[in-house]
Each structure stands twice: as C-alpha cells, then as structure tokens.
Design a protein around this motif. Structure first.
Motif, PDB file in Angstrom:
ATOM      1  N   LEU A  39      48.039  37.804  42.600  1.00 31.13           N
ATOM      2  CA  LEU A  39      48.019  37.539  41.584  1.00 31.13           C
ATOM      3  C   LEU A  39      47.716  39.628  40.951  1.00 31.13           C
ATOM      4  CD1 LEU A  39      49.970  37.228  39.026  1.00 31.13           C
ATOM      5  CD2 LEU A  39      47.965  35.787  38.163  1.00 31.13           C
ATOM      6  N   LYS A  40      46.349  40.302  40.531  1.00 33.79           N
ATOM      7  CA  LYS A  40      46.049  40.768  40.107  1.00 33.79           C
ATOM      8  C   LYS A  40      46.227  41.985  40.813  1.00 33.79           C
ATOM      9  CE  LYS A  40      41.522  40.414  40.418  1.00 33.79           C
ATOM     10  NZ  LYS A  40      39.701  40.419  39.720  1.00 33.79           N
ATOM     11  N   SER A  41      46.893  42.283  42.553  1.00 34.97           N
ATOM     12  CA  SER A  41      47.327  43.514  43.909  1.00 34.97           C
ATOM     13  C   SER A  41      48.465  43.755  42.938  1.00 34.97           C
ATOM     14  CB  SER A  41      46.818  42.853  44.654  1.00 34.97           C
ATOM     15  OG  SER A  41      47.158  43.692  45.190  1.00 34.97           O
ATOM     16  N   ASN A  42      48.942  41.660  42.873  1.00 34.39           N
ATOM     17  CA  ASN A  42      50.379  42.374  43.037  1.00 34.39           C
ATOM     18  C   ASN A  42      51.240  42.664  41.278  1.00 34.39           C
ATOM     19  OD1 ASN A  42      50.788  41.418  45.651  1.00 34.39           O
ATOM     20  ND2 ASN A  42      51.280  39.551  45.230  1.00 34.39           N
ATOM     21  N   THR A  43      50.554  42.780  40.423  1.00 30.92           N
ATOM     22  CA  THR A  43      50.805  42.927  39.205  1.00 30.92           C
ATOM     23  C   THR A  43      50.003  44.291  38.871  1.00 30.92           C
ATOM     24  OG1 THR A  43      49.348  41.511  38.291  1.00 30.92           O
ATOM     25  CG2 THR A  43      51.723  41.104  38.589  1.00 30.92           C
ATOM     26  N   SER A  44      49.771  44.785  39.640  1.00 28.91           N
ATOM     27  CA  SER A  44      48.643  46.145  39.120  1.00 28.91           C
ATOM     28  C   SER A  44      48.963  47.035  38.703  1.00 28.91           C
ATOM     29  CB  SER A  44      47.585  46.981  40.038  1.00 28.91           C
ATOM     30  OG  SER A  44      48.204  46.889  41.392  1.00 28.91           O
TER      31      SER A  44
END
Length: 175
Positions: A39-44
């Motif tokens: 989630l963190k990577s995809n929404t960065s």
C-alpha cells in the motif's frame, strides 16, 4: 473532500479515489504489515493519501491479523491486548474524523472481512449521520450476521441503497 478507505489492502481503491478526486484528503487503513508495505509503495506518488497501519474497529484498542486461509486480500482481525505479539492499533471512524479535523466523511469505503459486524453492532452509531456515501462489502461467509448488523444500523438513518457488483452503496439522503 474527505474519503476513508478502510481495508485498503494494496491501495487500488485509494489511488482510484486519488485520481478521481485529486483535491480530496484520503485516509487509507490496512492492518496487515505485508499488504501495508505494498500500500505504501503503490500510493507513494499521492501526497493526499494518508496511511495508517491499523484496522477499523468499534473502539480504539488493539487487534491482531488472522489468516483463515482465504488469501492475502481476506485476512480477518481479532481484538487482543496491547502486549500480544503482532498487536496493531485499531481505530474508529470518530477517531479518524477527530485526527483529521473532519466534520463529515464524503466517502467511507469499508472492506474489512467481517469486522463490519463488530462496528455496526454497536447500540448507537451517531457518526453514520456524518457519512455521505458508504461503500461496503459484506462478509457473512466469514462473520455470520454481518449484513444484518449493517442493515439494522443503517435503518436508523435515511440512506438509499444501490448494489454495484459485490459492493453495497448507501447514500445519506439527509446530506
């Protein structure tokens, strides 16, 4: 303007909302650490998505993620004490609203694998009057009684219903 993505998984819905409503403030909650990393990577790229490693619950307490064998998009949670290994902070809709200084939520998306039963079984849910659109996936197969708890709670307010695939979309007709 204000969106909560509870059960954000790897962020597909969060970045859909961020692209559709670029000026909205979005809070994305995900209790599973591996999913949260994705989630963190995809929404960065999206500065308007605020992430919480947390599960949505009926009270501010602690939860642990349980793998019932349904896959990484269907983890459940159970309430535990703070000292339990792997315990994560749980949060409530009112706590999110208070932390974000929101008076209302325009879109509340809930896909929390049966935890909706705990949240919507509470005897009084005044925050529902402050939600314009509730998009929810019900999980009676994982937590029997989930749908009846949600319908009973929403029946106290003036919501209309549309069914969109596996999601129920409730619109608050008083907002």
């Amino acid at each position: 303007e204000t969106i909560v993505d509870a059960g954000a998984n790897i962020g597909l819905t969060s970045f859909f909302f961020a692209n559709r409503f670029p000026s909205a403030s979005i809070v994305a909650l995900e209790p599973d650490a591996d999913n949260f990393d994705l989630l963190k990577s995809n929404t960065s790229p999206y500065s308007n998505i605020h992430l919480l490693l947390s599960g949505l619950w009926k009270s501010d307490t602690y939860l642990t993620v349980v793998d019932e064998g349904y896959g990484n998009n269907a983890f459940t949670v159970k309430e535990v004490n703070k000292e339990t290994p792997g315990a994560i902070q749980a949060t409530t809709v009112p706590s999110i609203m208070q932390q974000q200084k929101w008076g209302r939520i325009d879109i509340l998306k809930i896909d929390i694998e049966g935890s909706e039963k705990a949240i919507f079984s509470e005897p009084d849910i005044p925050w529902l009057a402050k939600v314009k659109v509730l998009i929810i996936e019900l999980h009676d197969r994982m937590m029997p009684g989930s749908s009846s708890a949600v319908f009973k709670a929403l029946g106290r307010y003036n919501f209309s219903l549309q069914i969109k695939g596996e999601n129920l979309v409730f619109t608050n007709m008083d907002m």
